[in-house]
Design a protein around this motif. Structure first.
Motif: not given
Length: 210
Positions: A1-3, A8-12
């Motif tokens: 998931l880190q890649n 990641v965009l949703t998380a940030v």
């Protein structure tokens, strides 16, 4: 998931500091970093690649976040010493872009709870024009790219109703040539006004005077 960029965009966008858990390649991704800064401010840059310390778009996102935070701290539910500090910072931000603090707050869609305090301190600034656009504070609030408060626009007009006529009659002056204004209707009860400036769509505004 880190890649996974979408993950990641949703998380940030929910918590900018989630960037700290992203892969090194995504910490170099401008779209991801910008989204994080817009959500959580400059603190996010500690997780981003060092190259973003000099990026103009990231710097602008940081500036916008700082102003928003100052406006939030100037609200009445914060201690007086925090409001005083926020006001000093807001005034410096206004100096940096060569405009009045009321104009700056209006541009960022500040609510009336914030604008009222500023207007009480600097009432004359409600009658000033933004040099770049030729817009008055109530116009900047109405056309703000950020969520704006209808109550703020109403109360600015209620406090200084003559600014509506000024905005129409002064549009031919050198100071306001960049703005095109036309009052569709003005009477004792309502004001209908259209205005536009470079790179913006025409904004229509209707307010009750009472």
């Amino acid at each position: 998931l880190q890649n996974d960029k979408e993950v990641v965009l949703t998380a940030v966008k929910s918590n900018g500091c989630s960037l700290g858990y992203a892969s090194e390649s995504l910490k170099k991704d401008k779209e991801v970093v910008l989204a994080g800064v817009k959500q959580s401010g400059e603190y996010v840059l500690r997780f981003a690649h060092d190259s973003f310390q000099q990026d103009k778009d990231v710097a602008e996102a940081v500036r916008v976040d700082r102003i928003k935070r100052c406006l939030g701290q100037f609200a009445e539910n914060h201690p007086s010493h925090q409001r005083e500090t926020a006001l000093r910072k807001l005034k410096q931000h206004a100096v940096d872009v060569k405009c009045d603090v009321v104009l700056l707050a209006s541009q960022f869609g500040a609510p009336w709870s914030v604008l009222e305090r500023l207007v009480t301190k600097y009432p004359e600034q409600l009658l000033s024009c933004d040099e770049e656009t030729g817009l008055y504070p109530f116009m900047l609030s109405a056309s703000s790219p950020y969520p704006s408060c209808v109550g703020a626009i109403f109360n600015m007009l209620k406090r200084f109703p003559k600014v509506v006529r000024m905005s129409v009659t002064s549009c031919q002056t050198q100071q306001c040539k960049k703005r095109k204004v036309s009052a569709l209707h003005i009477d004792d009860e309502t004001v209908d006004i259209n205005f536009s400036c470079p790179n913006q769509n025409t904004t229509s505004l209707q307010c009750m005077k009472h």
